[in-house]
Write a protein that holds these residues in place. Structure first.
Motif, PDB file in Angstrom:
ATOM      1  N   ASN A 172       1.113  -0.963  -0.080  1.00 12.00           N
ATOM      2  CA  ASN A 172      -0.080   0.113   0.101  1.00 12.00           C
ATOM      3  C   ASN A 172       1.125   1.348  -0.085  1.00 12.00           C
ATOM      4  N   SER A 173       1.409   1.555  -1.312  1.00 11.33           N
ATOM      5  CA  SER A 173       2.433   2.740  -1.351  1.00 11.33           C
ATOM      6  C   SER A 173       1.776   3.746  -2.448  1.00 11.33           C
ATOM      7  N   SER A 174       1.911   5.096  -2.276  1.00 10.28           N
ATOM      8  CA  SER A 174       1.680   5.969  -3.105  1.00 10.28           C
ATOM      9  C   SER A 174       2.854   6.559  -4.087  1.00 10.28           C
ATOM     10  N   GLY A 175       4.082   5.982  -3.562  1.00 12.50           N
ATOM     11  CA  GLY A 175       5.221   6.291  -4.509  1.00 12.50           C
ATOM     12  C   GLY A 175       6.496   5.507  -4.067  1.00 12.50           C
ATOM     13  N   PRO A 176       7.459   5.517  -4.742  1.00 11.82           N
ATOM     14  CA  PRO A 176       8.633   4.960  -4.041  1.00 11.82           C
ATOM     15  C   PRO A 176       9.151   5.565  -2.914  1.00 11.82           C
ATOM     16  N   HIS A 177       9.470   4.600  -1.818  1.00 10.33           N
ATOM     17  CA  HIS A 177       9.916   5.421  -0.684  1.00 10.33           C
ATOM     18  C   HIS A 177      10.215   4.189   0.304  1.00 10.33           C
ATOM     19  N   LEU A 178      11.037   4.484   1.749  1.00  7.98           N
ATOM     20  CA  LEU A 178      11.066   3.487   2.443  1.00  7.98           C
ATOM     21  C   LEU A 178      10.115   3.540   3.735  1.00  7.98           C
ATOM     22  N   HIS A 179       9.350   2.646   3.939  1.00  8.86           N
ATOM     23  CA  HIS A 179       8.466   2.900   5.311  1.00  8.86           C
ATOM     24  C   HIS A 179       9.695   2.067   6.409  1.00  8.86           C
ATOM     25  N   PHE A 180       9.696   2.896   7.612  1.00  9.53           N
ATOM     26  CA  PHE A 180      10.725   2.312   8.495  1.00  9.53           C
ATOM     27  C   PHE A 180      10.089   2.658   9.880  1.00  9.53           C
ATOM     28  N   GLU A 181      10.138   1.382  10.698  1.00 10.97           N
ATOM     29  CA  GLU A 181       9.628   1.573  12.021  1.00 10.97           C
ATOM     30  C   GLU A 181      10.429   0.872  12.889  1.00 10.97           C
ATOM     31  N   ILE A 182      10.462   1.496  14.173  1.00 15.38           N
ATOM     32  CA  ILE A 182      11.099   0.735  15.520  1.00 15.38           C
ATOM     33  C   ILE A 182      10.057   0.353  16.257  1.00 15.38           C
ATOM     34  N   ARG A 183      10.274  -0.910  16.959  1.00 11.73           N
ATOM     35  CA  ARG A 183       9.184  -1.715  17.472  1.00 11.73           C
ATOM     36  C   ARG A 183       9.837  -2.268  18.781  1.00 11.73           C
ATOM     37  N   THR A 184       8.817  -2.699  19.704  1.00  5.96           N
ATOM     38  CA  THR A 184       9.293  -3.166  20.847  1.00  5.96           C
ATOM     39  C   THR A 184       9.022  -4.733  20.722  1.00  5.96           C
ATOM     40  N   THR A 185       8.550  -5.218  19.807  1.00  2.00           N
ATOM     41  CA  THR A 185       8.355  -6.606  19.400  1.00  2.00           C
ATOM     42  C   THR A 185       8.346  -6.915  17.831  1.00  2.00           C
ATOM     43  N   PRO A 186       8.615  -7.930  17.449  1.00  2.00           N
ATOM     44  CA  PRO A 186       8.747  -8.089  15.890  1.00  2.00           C
ATOM     45  C   PRO A 186       7.446  -7.974  15.055  1.00  2.00           C
ATOM     46  N   ASN A 187       6.394  -7.618  15.835  1.00  2.00           N
ATOM     47  CA  ASN A 187       5.106  -7.681  15.197  1.00  2.00           C
ATOM     48  C   ASN A 187       4.516  -6.310  15.038  1.00  2.00           C
TER      49      ASN A 187
END
Length: 229
Positions: A196-211
């Protein structure tokens, strides 16, 4: 021998004896050095105290100067250590891409997301190398968000030693596999436009679990570990 002559001889002997005593005394004084000075002044105590006080003051001044220099050196060393620690901290974490523009931010609302935006988007051209932000172990890698849902497209999740997880989504290509050890700055994929992307980019997250659902503000986190985002 006449009494007068005897008297002259006696006086002469006494004078020679005195001269010998004085010569001996002079020799002892010269050999003694500072002892002669005290003898000449009659053991002048005030003069000796003055000299001693001056010596003590001079010694105190030297010691104070030495302590001051030691303090300056200690401060400089502490500052150097702090600078090295900061530099080391910054090197141990890095940006996920080299050149970028920050686009959709963490917590942003909109029709693009089922709830609020769970990460930070880095707008980059298609095929931009994506780097792992910190050393760790790949725990997820694959399509459909690697198990987190098709909205993420091709995605990777890496577990780090401090208990946090980093996620990289919408990739055009994945270059790592589950169980692989990766090091800070290592290329793990290429940016894309999958899911679900509107154009080239990197979606980046920091999580406290892998999920999905355990994300925290990734920009604030990176800044807390010394990365300028």
């Amino acid at each position: 021998m006449s009494p007068r002559k005897l008297s002259r001889l006696t006086r002469s002997s006494v004078l020679r004896t005195r001269a010998g005593v004085l010569a001996a005394g002079l020799g002892v004084s010269l050999a003694a050095g500072t002892g002669a000075a005290f003898a000449a002044t009659g053991g002048d105590a005030p003069a000796s105290s003055s000299v001693t006080a001056a010596a003590v003051q001079q010694q105190a001044a030297v010691q104070s100067k030495a302590v001051s220099k030691a303090g300056v050196k200690a401060d400089a060393k502490a500052a150097e250590s702090k600078a090295k620690a900061t530099a080391k901290k910054a090197v141990s974490w890095t940006d996920p891409v080299v050149k970028y523009t920050l686009s959709a931010t963490f917590g942003r609302g909109g029709s693009m997301w089922a709830a609020k935006h769970s990460g930070q988007d880095f707008a980059v051209p298609l095929g931009t190398p994506v780097r792992v932000v910190h050393s760790g172990t790949v725990v997820k890698a694959g399509p459909y968000g690697a198990g987190d849902g098709p909205a993420y497209g091709n995605a990777i999740v890496v577990k780090h030693a401090n208990g946090t997880y980093s996620q990289y989504a919408h990739l055009s290509k994945i270059k790592v596999y589950v169980g692989q050890q990766v090091r800070t700055g290592q290329q793990i994929g290429l940016s894309g436009n999958t899911g679900n992307s509107s154009g080239p980019h990197l979606h980046f997250e920091i999580r406290t679990t892998p999920n999905y659902g355990s994300a925290v503000n990734p920009v604030n986190f990176l800044r807390s570990v010394g990365v300028k985002v």
